[in-house]
Design a protein around this motif. Sequence first.
Motif, short mmCIF file in Angstrom:
data_model
loop_
_atom_site.label_atom_id
_atom_site.label_comp_id
_atom_site.label_asym_id
_atom_site.label_seq_id
_atom_site.Cartn_x
_atom_site.Cartn_y
_atom_site.Cartn_z
N ALA A 188 -8.74 44.02 16.96
CA ALA A 188 -10.14 43.86 16.55
C ALA A 188 -10.24 42.90 15.37
CB ALA A 188 -10.74 45.22 16.21
N ARG A 189 -9.33 43.06 14.41
CA ARG A 189 -9.32 42.14 13.26
C ARG A 189 -9.00 40.72 13.72
NH1 ARG A 189 -9.03 43.86 8.02
NH2 ARG A 189 -9.38 41.63 7.69
N VAL A 190 -8.09 40.60 14.70
CA VAL A 190 -7.73 39.28 15.21
C VAL A 190 -8.93 38.63 15.89
CG1 VAL A 190 -6.36 38.11 16.98
CG2 VAL A 190 -5.27 39.74 15.42
N ARG A 191 -9.72 39.43 16.61
CA ARG A 191 -10.91 38.88 17.27
C ARG A 191 -11.90 38.33 16.23
NH1 ARG A 191 -10.01 43.09 21.09
NH2 ARG A 191 -11.29 44.56 19.89
N GLU A 192 -11.96 39.01 15.08
CA GLU A 192 -12.80 38.51 14.00
C GLU A 192 -12.29 37.15 13.51
OE1 GLU A 192 -12.97 41.38 10.91
OE2 GLU A 192 -13.70 43.00 12.20
N LEU A 193 -10.97 37.04 13.39
CA LEU A 193 -10.38 35.76 12.99
C LEU A 193 -10.65 34.69 14.03
CD1 LEU A 193 -6.93 37.03 11.68
CD2 LEU A 193 -8.81 36.18 10.29
N LYS A 194 -10.60 35.10 15.30
CA LYS A 194 -10.81 34.17 16.41
C LYS A 194 -12.23 33.60 16.38
CE LYS A 194 -9.41 32.40 20.42
NZ LYS A 194 -8.40 31.35 20.46
N LYS A 195 -13.20 34.46 16.03
CA LYS A 195 -14.59 34.01 15.96
C LYS A 195 -14.77 32.96 14.86
CE LYS A 195 -16.63 38.32 17.68
NZ LYS A 195 -17.45 39.51 17.33
N HIS A 227 -4.97 29.59 18.70
CA HIS A 227 -4.27 30.14 19.85
C HIS A 227 -3.14 31.08 19.44
CE1 HIS A 227 -6.46 27.51 22.55
NE2 HIS A 227 -6.13 26.47 21.79
N VAL A 228 -2.80 31.01 18.17
CA VAL A 228 -1.73 31.86 17.65
C VAL A 228 -2.19 32.50 16.36
CG1 VAL A 228 0.64 31.95 16.79
CG2 VAL A 228 0.06 30.39 18.67
N ILE A 229 -2.02 33.81 16.29
CA ILE A 229 -2.34 34.57 15.07
C ILE A 229 -1.04 35.15 14.52
CG2 ILE A 229 -3.62 36.50 14.09
CD1 ILE A 229 -5.42 34.28 15.08
N THR A 230 -0.84 35.01 13.22
CA THR A 230 0.40 35.49 12.60
C THR A 230 0.09 36.56 11.56
OG1 THR A 230 1.40 33.31 12.90
CG2 THR A 230 2.52 34.83 11.41
N LEU A 231 0.76 37.68 11.69
CA LEU A 231 0.67 38.77 10.71
C LEU A 231 2.00 38.87 9.98
CD1 LEU A 231 -0.77 41.48 13.14
CD2 LEU A 231 -2.04 39.69 11.98
N MET A 232 1.97 39.31 8.76
CA MET A 232 3.22 39.45 8.01
C MET A 232 3.29 40.84 7.39
SD MET A 232 5.04 36.92 5.24
CE MET A 232 3.74 36.96 4.01
N LEU A 233 4.39 41.55 7.66
CA LEU A 233 4.64 42.87 7.07
C LEU A 233 5.38 42.69 5.76
CD1 LEU A 233 5.90 44.84 10.20
CD2 LEU A 233 3.73 45.18 9.04
N ALA A 270 0.63 44.03 27.50
CA ALA A 270 0.44 42.70 28.06
C ALA A 270 1.19 42.52 29.37
CB ALA A 270 0.88 41.64 27.06
N ALA A 271 1.89 43.57 29.80
CA ALA A 271 2.68 43.53 31.04
C ALA A 271 3.67 42.39 31.03
CB ALA A 271 1.75 43.44 32.25
N GLU A 272 4.24 42.11 29.88
CA GLU A 272 5.23 41.05 29.79
C GLU A 272 6.61 41.61 30.08
OE1 GLU A 272 5.13 38.72 26.31
OE2 GLU A 272 2.97 38.41 26.35
N LYS A 273 7.48 40.75 30.57
CA LYS A 273 8.84 41.17 30.89
C LYS A 273 9.82 40.41 30.00
CE LYS A 273 7.73 42.26 35.71
NZ LYS A 273 8.06 41.99 37.14
N GLY A 274 11.01 40.87 30.01
CA GLY A 274 12.02 40.22 29.20
C GLY A 274 12.63 41.18 28.20
N ARG A 275 13.72 40.75 27.64
CA ARG A 275 14.44 41.59 26.69
C ARG A 275 13.68 41.69 25.37
NH1 ARG A 275 20.77 40.70 24.88
NH2 ARG A 275 20.96 42.59 23.61
N LEU A 276 13.57 42.91 24.88
CA LEU A 276 12.87 43.14 23.61
C LEU A 276 13.77 42.76 22.44
CD1 LEU A 276 11.25 46.63 24.24
CD2 LEU A 276 10.01 44.48 23.99
N LYS A 277 13.19 42.08 21.47
CA LYS A 277 13.88 41.87 20.21
C LYS A 277 13.66 43.10 19.34
CE LYS A 277 13.31 37.98 18.10
NZ LYS A 277 12.63 36.83 17.46
N SER A 321 -0.76 38.93 23.57
CA SER A 321 -1.05 37.62 24.15
C SER A 321 -2.55 37.40 24.26
CB SER A 321 -0.43 37.52 25.56
OG SER A 321 0.97 37.69 25.51
N HIS A 322 -2.94 36.14 24.36
CA HIS A 322 -4.34 35.74 24.59
C HIS A 322 -5.31 36.29 23.54
CE1 HIS A 322 -2.66 34.38 28.34
NE2 HIS A 322 -2.39 35.62 28.72
N PRO A 323 -5.25 35.91 22.29
CA PRO A 323 -4.31 34.92 21.77
C PRO A 323 -2.93 35.53 21.49
CG PRO A 323 -5.69 35.70 20.01
CD PRO A 323 -6.21 36.35 21.26
N ASN A 324 -1.96 34.67 21.34
CA ASN A 324 -0.63 35.15 20.98
C ASN A 324 -0.65 35.66 19.53
OD1 ASN A 324 0.57 34.41 23.45
ND2 ASN A 324 0.80 32.30 22.74
#
Length: 341
Positions: A97-104, A110-116, A139-146, A167-170
Motif C-alpha cells: 500500500a505504501r509502495v502504491r502511494e510512491l507509485k502515484k 518500475h522498481v521500488i527499494t526498501l532498506m532494513l 507473485a507465483a514466481e519460481k526459482g531458488r530462494l535467496k 513484482s509489478h512494480p518490482n
Amino acid sequence: MAARERVFGAIGKSVKAVAKSRGSEWWYTPHMAAAARAIEERIPLVDLILEVRDARIPLSSEYLQLRKIPSACRIIVLNKADLADRSQTKFLTFLQARVRELKKKDDRAHVITLMLVGIPNVGKSALANSLHQVGRISAAEKGRLKHSVVTPQPGETKSISSLKIASHPNIFVLDTPSVLPPDVIDDEVCSKLAVTGAIKDSVAGEINLAEYFLSILNLGEEYKKWAKLSSSEAGVALTGDGSLSLGKKQKKKYPTDHTQDFIVNNVRRTLFDSVSSFGGCTEDGEDLARLIQGEFEVLQKVFHLPLETKECNYSRVAIKLLNLYRTGRLGHYTLDHVPCN
C-alpha cells in the motif's frame, strides 16, 4: 541501592568499558563503521527505510543514525512480538500500500527499494527472509530462494544483500549489517541491550545477565500467571531433597534438554513457588539478591545438571535461563517504559 539497579549498573559499566576499548571485537568495530557509511550512502537511493526495533526494548533499540531522516521516509517495525508467522503477509500488504502511494507520486517508477536497518539481533534478516518468501509465493514466481543468514548471535550479517519481495512494480528489500551507536553513555540502555541479546553475552557475563532477568521477573507480575501449574502438569516432580523424579512416560525424554515443555513448565512452577513463598521484601536489595541466589540453587536441580562446581553450574543455569527468556518461554516483557502517547 536495589539489587536490580546494582546488577544493571554493573552490566552497563562492563558494556561501556568494552565500547571504549579501541579495536574491540564486541562493539563499534571498523567493519561496523564501514557498514554505517555504506548504509548512509544508500539512504538517498532508497524509497523507504524500515527501522527494525526489538519490541521488548522499543526505545533502547532505536537506530540512532536515523534521527536526521524525515519520518515520512521511515517505517518503524516492532519485531520479536508483533510479527508472528501470519503477520508477515499483512505486513507485506501494508508495504505494498505504501509502495502504491510512491507509485502515484512517480508513475514512471518500475522498481521500488526498501532498506532494513537496525541494531544487532532485532530480527532484520529473519524479516527479510519472510518477506522474500511470502512475496515470491504471492507473485507465483519460481526459482531458488535467496536467504539472509539468521542466527541467535548478534552481528552475523556482514554485507548488504538484496532480496526481491514483489513484482509489478518490482520491490526489493536491502538487508543491512547491524550497527550500534559509536558511544553509549546510559548504563540502563547498555543493560537492556545485553539482556535481550543485542550484545554478545561474554561482554557482561551470562550469570550477571541471568540475575538481571530474575530481578525483572521477581519484581514484576508475569510469574503470577504460572500459579495454576502443578507438578503433574509439568510432568516432573521435585522430591523431598529437591531432586528430579520423572514419571514412566517421561523417562524416555531428555531431562537435560531445557527446551522441552515439561522442563519449561517445571522452571515456571519452581520460579513461581520461589517468589510467592519468599518471606523477605523483594524491594530490598539484599533480600532480592538472596531470593535470586535461592533461585539459582533450585534451578540447578530443575535443569538436572550434573554435580560440578557451583560456578560451573551457575553458568549453565544462566545460559539455559537466558535462552528460555529470549525465546519467550518465560513470558513476555517490555523493559522500556513507553509513554501512553
